[in-house]
Design a protein around this motif. Sequence first.
Motif, PDB file in Angstrom:
ATOM      1  N   UNK A   1      -8.628   1.157  -9.016  1.00 12.15           N
ATOM      2  CA  UNK A   1      -9.834   0.481  -9.483  1.00 12.15           C
ATOM      3  C   UNK A   1     -10.070   0.732 -10.975  1.00 12.15           C
ATOM      4  N   UNK A   2      -9.944   1.972 -11.407  1.00 11.25           N
ATOM      5  CA  UNK A   2     -10.207   2.304 -12.807  1.00 11.25           C
ATOM      6  C   UNK A   2      -9.219   1.606 -13.741  1.00 11.25           C
ATOM      7  N   UNK A   3      -7.950   1.594 -13.379  1.00 15.40           N
ATOM      8  CA  UNK A   3      -6.976   0.949 -14.256  1.00 15.40           C
ATOM      9  C   UNK A   3      -7.072  -0.572 -14.169  1.00 15.40           C
ATOM     10  N   UNK A   4      -7.556  -1.085 -13.065  1.00 13.43           N
ATOM     11  CA  UNK A   4      -7.811  -2.523 -12.994  1.00 13.43           C
ATOM     12  C   UNK A   4      -8.954  -2.900 -13.937  1.00 13.43           C
ATOM     13  N   UNK A   5      -9.985  -2.083 -13.968  1.00 19.48           N
ATOM     14  CA  UNK A   5     -11.098  -2.308 -14.906  1.00 19.48           C
ATOM     15  C   UNK A   5     -10.586  -2.226 -16.345  1.00 19.48           C
ATOM     16  N   UNK A   6      -9.714  -1.257 -16.616  1.00 15.21           N
ATOM     17  CA  UNK A   6      -9.135  -1.136 -17.957  1.00 15.21           C
ATOM     18  C   UNK A   6      -8.319  -2.381 -18.295  1.00 15.21           C
ATOM     19  N   UNK A   7      -7.561  -2.882 -17.340  1.00 16.87           N
ATOM     20  CA  UNK A   7      -6.777  -4.100 -17.560  1.00 16.87           C
ATOM     21  C   UNK A   7      -7.692  -5.296 -17.841  1.00 16.87           C
ATOM     22  N   UNK A   8      -8.759  -5.433 -17.067  1.00 19.47           N
ATOM     23  CA  UNK A   8      -9.689  -6.541 -17.289  1.00 19.47           C
ATOM     24  C   UNK A   8     -10.340  -6.450 -18.669  1.00 19.47           C
ATOM     25  N   UNK A   9     -10.732  -5.258 -19.077  1.00 19.93           N
ATOM     26  CA  UNK A   9     -11.321  -5.076 -20.395  1.00 19.93           C
ATOM     27  C   UNK A   9     -10.311  -5.421 -21.486  1.00 19.93           C
ATOM     28  N   UNK A  10      -9.087  -4.928 -21.343  1.00 22.70           N
ATOM     29  CA  UNK A  10      -8.040  -5.236 -22.321  1.00 22.70           C
ATOM     30  C   UNK A  10      -7.753  -6.714 -22.396  1.00 22.70           C
ATOM     31  N   UNK A  11      -7.735  -7.390 -21.254  1.00 22.26           N
ATOM     32  CA  UNK A  11      -7.518  -8.842 -21.232  1.00 22.26           C
ATOM     33  C   UNK A  11      -8.640  -9.557 -21.970  1.00 22.26           C
TER      34      UNK A  11
END
Length: 175
Positions: free
Chosen positions: A92-102
Amino acid sequence: MPKKFIAKWMPNPETLKDHKHLKMFGERLHNQNLWSLNRHSAPGAFAVGLFVAWIPIPFQMVLSAALAMVFKVNIPIAVALVWLTNPFTMPLLFYVAYLLGSQILGQEPQAFHFEASLAWLQASLNTYGPALILGSVVLAFASALFGYLTINNLWKYSIMFKWQQRKNRGKSKQT
Protein backbone atom coordinates in the motif's frame (compact mmCIF):
# COMPACT_ATOMS: atom_id res chain seq x y z
CA MET A 1 8.70 12.56 25.94
CA PRO A 2 8.09 8.94 26.98
CA LYS A 3 11.82 8.45 27.49
CA LYS A 4 11.46 5.75 30.14
CA PHE A 5 9.06 3.75 27.96
CA ILE A 6 11.38 3.86 24.94
CA ALA A 7 14.47 3.16 27.04
CA LYS A 8 12.80 0.04 28.47
CA TRP A 9 12.57 -1.50 24.97
CA MET A 10 16.01 -0.49 23.72
CA PRO A 11 18.74 -3.13 23.56
CA ASN A 12 21.77 -2.93 25.82
CA PRO A 13 24.54 -1.01 23.98
CA GLU A 14 27.30 -3.15 25.51
CA THR A 15 25.70 -6.32 24.18
CA LEU A 16 25.42 -4.83 20.70
CA LYS A 17 28.99 -3.48 20.75
CA ASP A 18 30.26 -7.00 21.52
CA HIS A 19 28.11 -8.65 18.84
CA LYS A 20 30.28 -10.56 16.36
CA HIS A 21 28.68 -8.96 13.27
CA LEU A 22 28.86 -5.43 14.65
CA LYS A 23 32.51 -5.51 15.74
CA MET A 24 33.51 -4.45 12.22
CA PHE A 25 32.31 -0.93 13.05
CA GLY A 26 34.88 -0.71 15.85
CA GLU A 27 35.04 2.55 17.80
CA ARG A 28 32.25 4.16 15.76
CA LEU A 29 29.72 2.20 17.83
CA HIS A 30 31.08 3.68 21.06
CA ASN A 31 29.65 7.14 20.37
CA GLN A 32 27.21 7.74 23.23
CA ASN A 33 24.73 9.58 20.99
CA LEU A 34 24.10 6.37 19.03
CA TRP A 35 22.57 4.74 22.10
CA SER A 36 21.23 7.52 24.29
CA LEU A 37 17.89 9.24 24.18
CA ASN A 38 18.27 12.98 24.19
CA ARG A 39 16.72 15.92 22.40
CA HIS A 40 19.28 15.67 19.60
CA SER A 41 19.54 11.94 18.97
CA ALA A 42 15.83 11.06 19.12
CA PRO A 43 14.45 13.53 16.52
CA GLY A 44 17.34 12.73 14.20
CA ALA A 45 16.70 9.01 14.58
CA PHE A 46 13.06 9.52 13.66
CA ALA A 47 14.12 11.47 10.58
CA VAL A 48 16.58 8.78 9.49
CA GLY A 49 14.21 5.88 10.16
CA LEU A 50 11.23 7.46 8.42
CA PHE A 51 13.37 8.51 5.46
CA VAL A 52 14.77 5.01 4.92
CA ALA A 53 11.36 3.39 5.42
CA TRP A 54 10.18 4.99 2.15
CA ILE A 55 13.19 3.90 0.08
CA PRO A 56 12.18 0.78 -1.91
CA ILE A 57 15.33 -1.28 -1.38
CA PRO A 58 16.16 -4.49 0.46
CA PHE A 59 18.16 -4.31 3.70
CA GLN A 60 16.60 -1.05 4.86
CA MET A 61 17.71 -1.77 8.43
CA VAL A 62 21.37 -1.83 7.39
CA LEU A 63 21.03 1.49 5.55
CA SER A 64 19.20 3.00 8.51
CA ALA A 65 21.90 1.90 10.96
CA ALA A 66 24.64 3.24 8.68
CA LEU A 67 22.91 6.61 8.32
CA ALA A 68 22.31 6.74 12.07
CA MET A 69 26.06 6.32 12.58
CA VAL A 70 26.83 9.00 9.99
CA PHE A 71 24.42 11.51 11.55
CA LYS A 72 25.22 10.34 15.12
CA VAL A 73 21.61 9.66 16.09
CA ASN A 74 19.98 6.83 18.05
CA ILE A 75 20.50 3.55 16.14
CA PRO A 76 17.74 1.42 17.75
CA ILE A 77 15.04 4.00 17.01
CA ALA A 78 16.25 4.59 13.45
CA VAL A 79 16.34 0.86 12.72
CA ALA A 80 12.99 0.15 14.37
CA LEU A 81 11.21 2.81 12.33
CA VAL A 82 12.03 1.18 9.00
CA TRP A 83 9.59 -1.54 10.02
CA LEU A 84 6.78 0.86 9.16
CA THR A 85 7.26 -0.64 5.73
CA ASN A 86 6.81 -4.29 6.56
CA PRO A 87 5.45 -7.07 4.33
CA PHE A 88 1.88 -6.07 5.24
CA THR A 89 2.14 -2.30 4.74
CA MET A 90 4.71 -2.17 1.95
CA PRO A 91 2.37 -2.79 -1.00
CA LEU A 92 0.00 0.00 0.00
CA LEU A 93 2.72 2.50 0.94
CA PHE A 94 4.73 1.96 -2.22
CA TYR A 95 1.57 2.10 -4.31
CA VAL A 96 0.84 5.51 -2.78
CA ALA A 97 4.43 6.52 -3.57
CA TYR A 98 3.96 5.35 -7.16
CA LEU A 99 0.71 7.31 -7.51
CA LEU A 100 2.36 10.44 -6.13
CA GLY A 101 5.34 10.03 -8.46
CA SER A 102 3.01 9.53 -11.42
CA GLN A 103 1.12 12.68 -10.53
CA ILE A 104 4.33 14.72 -10.18
CA LEU A 105 5.59 13.42 -13.53
CA GLY A 106 2.21 14.14 -15.14
CA GLN A 107 1.71 10.50 -16.13
CA GLU A 108 -1.35 8.32 -15.95
CA PRO A 109 -0.80 5.46 -13.48
CA GLN A 110 -0.31 2.19 -15.34
CA ALA A 111 -2.27 -0.96 -14.60
CA PHE A 112 -0.18 -3.45 -12.64
CA HIS A 113 0.09 -7.04 -13.85
CA PHE A 114 2.62 -9.30 -12.13
CA GLU A 115 4.65 -11.99 -13.89
CA ALA A 116 7.47 -13.96 -12.34
CA SER A 117 10.06 -13.34 -15.05
CA LEU A 118 13.20 -11.32 -15.59
CA ALA A 119 11.69 -9.69 -18.69
CA TRP A 120 8.70 -8.47 -16.66
CA LEU A 121 11.03 -7.11 -13.97
CA GLN A 122 13.08 -5.15 -16.50
CA ALA A 123 9.97 -3.78 -18.21
CA SER A 124 8.43 -2.87 -14.85
CA LEU A 125 11.51 -0.96 -13.77
CA ASN A 126 11.20 1.13 -16.91
CA THR A 127 7.44 1.55 -16.61
CA TYR A 128 6.88 1.93 -12.86
CA GLY A 129 10.40 2.68 -11.62
CA PRO A 130 10.75 6.44 -12.23
CA ALA A 131 7.37 7.30 -10.69
CA LEU A 132 7.93 4.93 -7.74
CA ILE A 133 11.38 6.31 -7.00
CA LEU A 134 10.30 9.95 -7.31
CA GLY A 135 7.23 9.41 -5.11
CA SER A 136 9.30 7.47 -2.58
CA VAL A 137 11.95 10.18 -2.34
CA VAL A 138 9.34 12.94 -1.95
CA LEU A 139 7.53 10.98 0.77
CA ALA A 140 10.85 10.08 2.41
CA PHE A 141 11.88 13.72 2.74
CA ALA A 142 8.39 14.78 3.85
CA SER A 143 8.19 11.99 6.45
CA ALA A 144 11.70 12.69 7.73
CA LEU A 145 10.93 16.38 8.14
CA PHE A 146 7.57 15.66 9.78
CA GLY A 147 9.10 13.08 12.14
CA TYR A 148 12.00 15.33 13.11
CA LEU A 149 9.81 18.36 13.78
CA THR A 150 7.17 16.35 15.65
CA ILE A 151 9.60 14.60 17.98
CA ASN A 152 11.65 17.76 18.47
CA ASN A 153 8.52 19.73 19.43
CA LEU A 154 7.18 16.93 21.67
CA TRP A 155 10.52 16.84 23.44
CA LYS A 156 10.54 20.62 23.85
CA TYR A 157 6.95 20.72 25.15
CA SER A 158 7.67 17.82 27.50
CA ILE A 159 10.56 19.78 29.02
CA MET A 160 8.43 22.91 29.29
CA PHE A 161 5.66 20.90 30.95
CA LYS A 162 8.08 19.44 33.51
CA TRP A 163 9.48 22.88 34.29
CA GLN A 164 5.96 24.22 34.74
CA GLN A 165 5.14 21.36 37.12
CA ARG A 166 8.26 22.10 39.16
CA LYS A 167 7.39 25.76 39.23
CA ASN A 168 3.84 24.98 40.40
CA ARG A 169 5.12 22.61 43.09
CA GLY A 170 7.45 25.31 44.34
CA LYS A 171 4.57 27.79 44.56
CA SER A 172 2.34 25.30 46.42
CA LYS A 173 5.09 24.62 48.99
CA GLN A 174 5.42 28.33 49.68
CA THR A 175 1.75 28.71 50.62
